[in-house]
Enzyme design. Structure first.
Site, short mmCIF file in Angstrom:
data_model
loop_
_atom_site.label_atom_id
_atom_site.label_comp_id
_atom_site.label_asym_id
_atom_site.label_seq_id
_atom_site.Cartn_x
_atom_site.Cartn_y
_atom_site.Cartn_z
N GLN A 173 0.76 -0.89 -0.04
CA GLN A 173 -0.02 0.06 -0.13
C GLN A 173 0.92 1.19 0.22
O GLN A 173 0.51 2.19 -0.45
CB GLN A 173 -0.93 0.12 1.26
N GLY A 254 2.81 5.38 -2.68
CA GLY A 254 1.99 4.55 -3.21
C GLY A 254 0.32 4.96 -3.06
O GLY A 254 0.09 5.70 -3.65
N HIS A 255 -0.26 3.83 -2.70
CA HIS A 255 -1.76 3.88 -2.73
C HIS A 255 -2.39 4.62 -1.81
O HIS A 255 -3.76 5.25 -1.97
CB HIS A 255 -2.42 2.33 -2.77
N TRP A 256 -1.58 4.89 -0.58
CA TRP A 256 -2.19 6.00 0.32
C TRP A 256 -1.75 7.17 0.49
O TRP A 256 -0.93 7.40 1.48
CB TRP A 256 -2.01 5.06 1.67
#
Length: 276
Positions: A173, A254-256
């Site tokens: 993540q 990343g994704h967060w």
């Protein structure tokens, strides 16, 4: 008001007309921001956004931090089909039950897709959109080729997820996985144990790219260029189609975005909400 002066959020349950009970945190007063988390095993509103919504509360906003159906402390029906229409219909009912007729929707990943779907279905409800690596702008096959999605699916399918299995998935993540703390992993592991198998097997989100031109509300988006779950090229699809969209792209992220760059995220969103 400073963060130190904030009262704790109120834990609340909303019962929808069909009997479904949804858990949410209610913090602050002012214009409403509804927070919609992503779809990973063990996800909840608190685990996604605990480092963000207090800053919005201090800035004069009412924050509704929702646990989506199937997640957190909300109901998790084992016979539901967890597709986009299901989530959008439940969100519409939830907003009606708690008396919110106009709000900003803020969503990460699946939550971003739900925000887009809600804005397309009920544009009168949505004043602004804040999106972090939203789903719903690629075909399903594209997402399932991403390293993070493949690891999440394989780990979840292998059996019950303990803390180390959760760490194995959630390391992807973030660009810097050292930001994962044991408390977060334990919190998500406890939720994952309560989630039904059909939650992920029936989850289906269509590609809404060709409808994005219908969105007339202002949009602020964020995307990390090292996202392992949703390809960052999705930002250009929204910029190319939605007439009032702007994006902040972050490398080494990343994704967060809201976790890895919390201060920048909070400041940028509050500025967007207060000054446009």
């Amino acid at each position: 008001m400073t963060l130190q002066d904030l009262p704790p959020p109120q834990d609340r349950i909303a019962e929808l007309p069909d009997g479904m009970r949804l858990h949410y945190l209610d913090a602050g007063q002012g214009p409403v921001v509804v927070w919609l988390h992503g779809s990973g095993p063990g996800a909840s509103g608190h685990s996604n956004f605990k480092g963000n919504y207090p800053a919005f509360t201090a800035a004069g906003f009412r924050n509704i931090v929702l646990d989506l159906p199937g997640f957190g402390r909300s109901d998790k029906p084992a016979d539901a089909h967890y597709n986009l229409d299901f989530f959008v219909s439940r969100l519409s009912a939830f907003l009606e039950v708690i008396g919110v007729s106009r709000c900003t929707l803020l969503g990460n990943s699946l939550g971003g897709a739900i925000a887009l779907g809600q804005a397309l279905a009920r544009p009168e409800l949505v004043e602004r959109l804040i999106l972090m690596a939203p789903g719903g702008v690629e075909e399903r096959e594209t997402y399932f080729q991403m390293e993070g999605i493949k690891r999440m699916v394989a780990t979840y399918a292998a059996g019950p997820m303990g803390v180390e299995q959760m760490r194995h998935v959630m390391q992807l993540q973030l660009y810097d996985p050292s930001q994962l703390d044991d408390a977060l992993l334990a919190e998500r592991t406890a939720v994952a144990a309560t989630q039904p198998a059909n939650l992920f097997s029936t989850m289906l989100v269509p590609n809404m790219t060709e409808r994005l031109h219908e969105l007339k509300c202002p949009i602020l988006g964020f995307w990390g260029t090292n996202d392992n779950f949703n390809p960052a090229s999705g930002a250009m699809k929204i910029l190319d189609h939605a007439p009032q969209a702007r994006f902040i792209m972050l490398n080494r992220c990343g994704h967060w975005v809201q976790v890895e760059h919390a201060d920048l995220f909070n400041r940028s969103c509050i500025d967007f909400l207060t000054r446009g």
